[in-house]
Design a protein around this motif. Sequence first.
Motif, PDB file in Angstrom:
ATOM      1  N   LEU A 122      24.346  61.366  75.224  1.00  0.00           N
ATOM      2  CA  LEU A 122      25.452  60.424  75.393  1.00  0.00           C
ATOM      3  C   LEU A 122      25.560  59.937  76.829  1.00  0.00           C
ATOM      4  N   GLU A 123      25.405  60.845  77.777  1.00  0.00           N
ATOM      5  CA  GLU A 123      25.490  60.439  79.175  1.00  0.00           C
ATOM      6  C   GLU A 123      24.401  59.419  79.507  1.00  0.00           C
ATOM      7  N   THR A 124      23.193  59.673  79.032  1.00  0.00           N
ATOM      8  CA  THR A 124      22.090  58.725  79.248  1.00  0.00           C
ATOM      9  C   THR A 124      22.435  57.380  78.627  1.00  0.00           C
ATOM     10  N   TYR A 125      22.909  57.408  77.381  1.00  0.00           N
ATOM     11  CA  TYR A 125      23.241  56.158  76.684  1.00  0.00           C
ATOM     12  C   TYR A 125      24.328  55.388  77.446  1.00  0.00           C
ATOM     13  N   PHE A 126      25.427  56.066  77.768  1.00  0.00           N
ATOM     14  CA  PHE A 126      26.565  55.389  78.396  1.00  0.00           C
ATOM     15  C   PHE A 126      26.261  54.897  79.813  1.00  0.00           C
ATOM     16  N   THR A 127      25.396  55.597  80.551  1.00  0.00           N
ATOM     17  CA  THR A 127      25.212  55.265  81.963  1.00  0.00           C
ATOM     18  C   THR A 127      23.981  54.417  82.257  1.00  0.00           C
ATOM     19  N   THR A 128      23.051  54.297  81.304  1.00  0.00           N
ATOM     20  CA  THR A 128      21.824  53.552  81.611  1.00  0.00           C
ATOM     21  C   THR A 128      21.607  52.320  80.736  1.00  0.00           C
ATOM     22  N   LEU A 173      20.585  42.367  72.353  1.00  0.00           N
ATOM     23  CA  LEU A 173      21.902  42.061  71.792  1.00  0.00           C
ATOM     24  C   LEU A 173      22.956  42.995  72.380  1.00  0.00           C
ATOM     25  N   SER A 174      24.172  42.490  72.487  1.00  0.00           N
ATOM     26  CA  SER A 174      25.283  43.297  73.006  1.00  0.00           C
ATOM     27  C   SER A 174      25.546  44.482  72.087  1.00  0.00           C
ATOM     28  N   GLU A 175      26.027  45.570  72.695  1.00  0.00           N
ATOM     29  CA  GLU A 175      26.363  46.771  71.926  1.00  0.00           C
ATOM     30  C   GLU A 175      27.799  47.181  72.207  1.00  0.00           C
ATOM     31  N   ILE A 176      28.489  47.534  71.138  1.00  0.00           N
ATOM     32  CA  ILE A 176      29.841  48.098  71.216  1.00  0.00           C
ATOM     33  C   ILE A 176      29.730  49.503  70.632  1.00  0.00           C
ATOM     34  N   ALA A 177      29.961  50.508  71.459  1.00  0.00           N
ATOM     35  CA  ALA A 177      29.850  51.898  70.990  1.00  0.00           C
ATOM     36  C   ALA A 177      31.198  52.375  70.467  1.00  0.00           C
ATOM     37  N   GLY A 181      35.766  40.709  70.226  1.00  0.00           N
ATOM     38  CA  GLY A 181      35.189  39.380  70.476  1.00  0.00           C
ATOM     39  C   GLY A 181      35.145  39.000  71.956  1.00  0.00           C
ATOM     40  N   GLN A 182      36.014  39.579  72.752  1.00  0.00           N
ATOM     41  CA  GLN A 182      36.013  39.282  74.188  1.00  0.00           C
ATOM     42  C   GLN A 182      34.806  39.892  74.908  1.00  0.00           C
ATOM     43  N   PHE A 183      34.123  40.840  74.258  1.00  0.00           N
ATOM     44  CA  PHE A 183      33.022  41.549  74.907  1.00  0.00           C
ATOM     45  C   PHE A 183      31.637  41.163  74.373  1.00  0.00           C
ATOM     46  N   ILE A 184      31.603  40.388  73.273  1.00  0.00           N
ATOM     47  CA  ILE A 184      30.278  40.085  72.692  1.00  0.00           C
ATOM     48  C   ILE A 184      29.944  38.599  72.801  1.00  0.00           C
ATOM     49  N   LYS A 192      22.006  48.850  79.569  1.00  0.00           N
ATOM     50  CA  LYS A 192      22.534  47.560  80.055  1.00  0.00           C
ATOM     51  C   LYS A 192      23.153  46.708  78.935  1.00  0.00           C
ATOM     52  N   SER A 193      22.800  47.002  77.673  1.00  0.00           N
ATOM     53  CA  SER A 193      23.337  46.215  76.556  1.00  0.00           C
ATOM     54  C   SER A 193      24.737  46.656  76.143  1.00  0.00           C
ATOM     55  N   LEU A 194      25.172  47.827  76.619  1.00  0.00           N
ATOM     56  CA  LEU A 194      26.497  48.331  76.263  1.00  0.00           C
ATOM     57  C   LEU A 194      27.568  47.489  76.951  1.00  0.00           C
ATOM     58  N   LYS A 195      28.424  46.852  76.160  1.00  0.00           N
ATOM     59  CA  LYS A 195      29.451  45.963  76.715  1.00  0.00           C
ATOM     60  C   LYS A 195      30.835  46.589  76.725  1.00  0.00           C
ATOM     61  N   ALA A 196      31.102  47.499  75.790  1.00  0.00           N
ATOM     62  CA  ALA A 196      32.410  48.162  75.723  1.00  0.00           C
ATOM     63  C   ALA A 196      32.303  49.360  74.798  1.00  0.00           C
ATOM     64  N   VAL A 197      33.266  50.266  74.941  1.00  0.00           N
ATOM     65  CA  VAL A 197      33.368  51.420  74.051  1.00  0.00           C
ATOM     66  C   VAL A 197      34.725  51.369  73.364  1.00  0.00           C
ATOM     67  N   ILE A 198      34.703  51.532  72.055  1.00  0.00           N
ATOM     68  CA  ILE A 198      35.948  51.722  71.315  1.00  0.00           C
ATOM     69  C   ILE A 198      36.145  53.232  71.236  1.00  0.00           C
ATOM     70  N   GLN A 199      37.138  53.728  71.962  1.00  0.00           N
ATOM     71  CA  GLN A 199      37.442  55.155  71.883  1.00  0.00           C
ATOM     72  C   GLN A 199      38.501  55.339  70.808  1.00  0.00           C
ATOM     73  N   ILE A 200      38.156  56.138  69.811  1.00  0.00           N
ATOM     74  CA  ILE A 200      39.031  56.313  68.657  1.00  0.00           C
ATOM     75  C   ILE A 200      39.805  57.615  68.800  1.00  0.00           C
ATOM     76  N   VAL A 201      41.129  57.507  68.694  1.00  0.00           N
ATOM     77  CA  VAL A 201      41.993  58.683  68.720  1.00  0.00           C
ATOM     78  C   VAL A 201      42.865  58.671  67.474  1.00  0.00           C
ATOM     79  N   ASP A 202      43.360  59.830  67.099  1.00  0.00           N
ATOM     80  CA  ASP A 202      44.236  59.971  65.935  1.00  0.00           C
ATOM     81  C   ASP A 202      45.671  59.775  66.414  1.00  0.00           C
TER      82      ASP A 202
END
Length: 193
Positions: free
Chosen positions: A96-102, A23-27, A190-193, A104-114
């Motif tokens: 995190l580096e392993t997760y983000f770079t290896t 399944l697709s993953e959004i981090a 929705g555009q990424f999953i 294949k199910s990761l489709k996008a990252v939501i980077q949260i800032v204040d």
Amino acid sequence: MKINQVEFIISAVQPSQYPKDGLSEIALAGRSNVGKSSLINKLCNRKNIARTSQKPGKTQTLNYYKINDKFYFVDVPGYGYAKVSKKEKQAWGRMLETYFTTNKSLKAVIQIVDLRHPPSKDDQQMYEFLKYYEIPTIIAATKADKISKGKLQKHQKIVKEELNTMPDDPIILFSAQTGFGKDELWRTIGQFI
């Protein structure tokens, strides 16, 4: 998006523990205490599917939440938290580096800032890292309810400039308190999953 089912699946620290269902993953990534858990809870219409904490640095694993049996939100450890040992920080960094770079199910990252503050050096480094590895990024600028309506665009512009965002990367103003930006964020996800 209508959320019918949200289920916590696993806390993972290495690839062998990642779900294998394809399944697709959004981090979700952001500084400690920026409101990742609150954002997940608001998007999923749940009070505490993701545990919120007053203590920064609480998330120390990759926490998988299955949404509608269709995709995962993956809450990753917050960065920039000073009260953990250097050794722990390095271990998180490798995880995190392993997760983000290896993964294949990761489709996008939501980077949260204040939205109330200019992005930190850690925010800038995270964004640069995601761009270096060509990972699609959605910027969610939280705590929008704390800024007067007349100043929202000004604060959004600061986020854009400080992160030096790519033209295609959306910056969505969001409030976990009021739900402001929730529909727009779901449309973008929705555009990424």
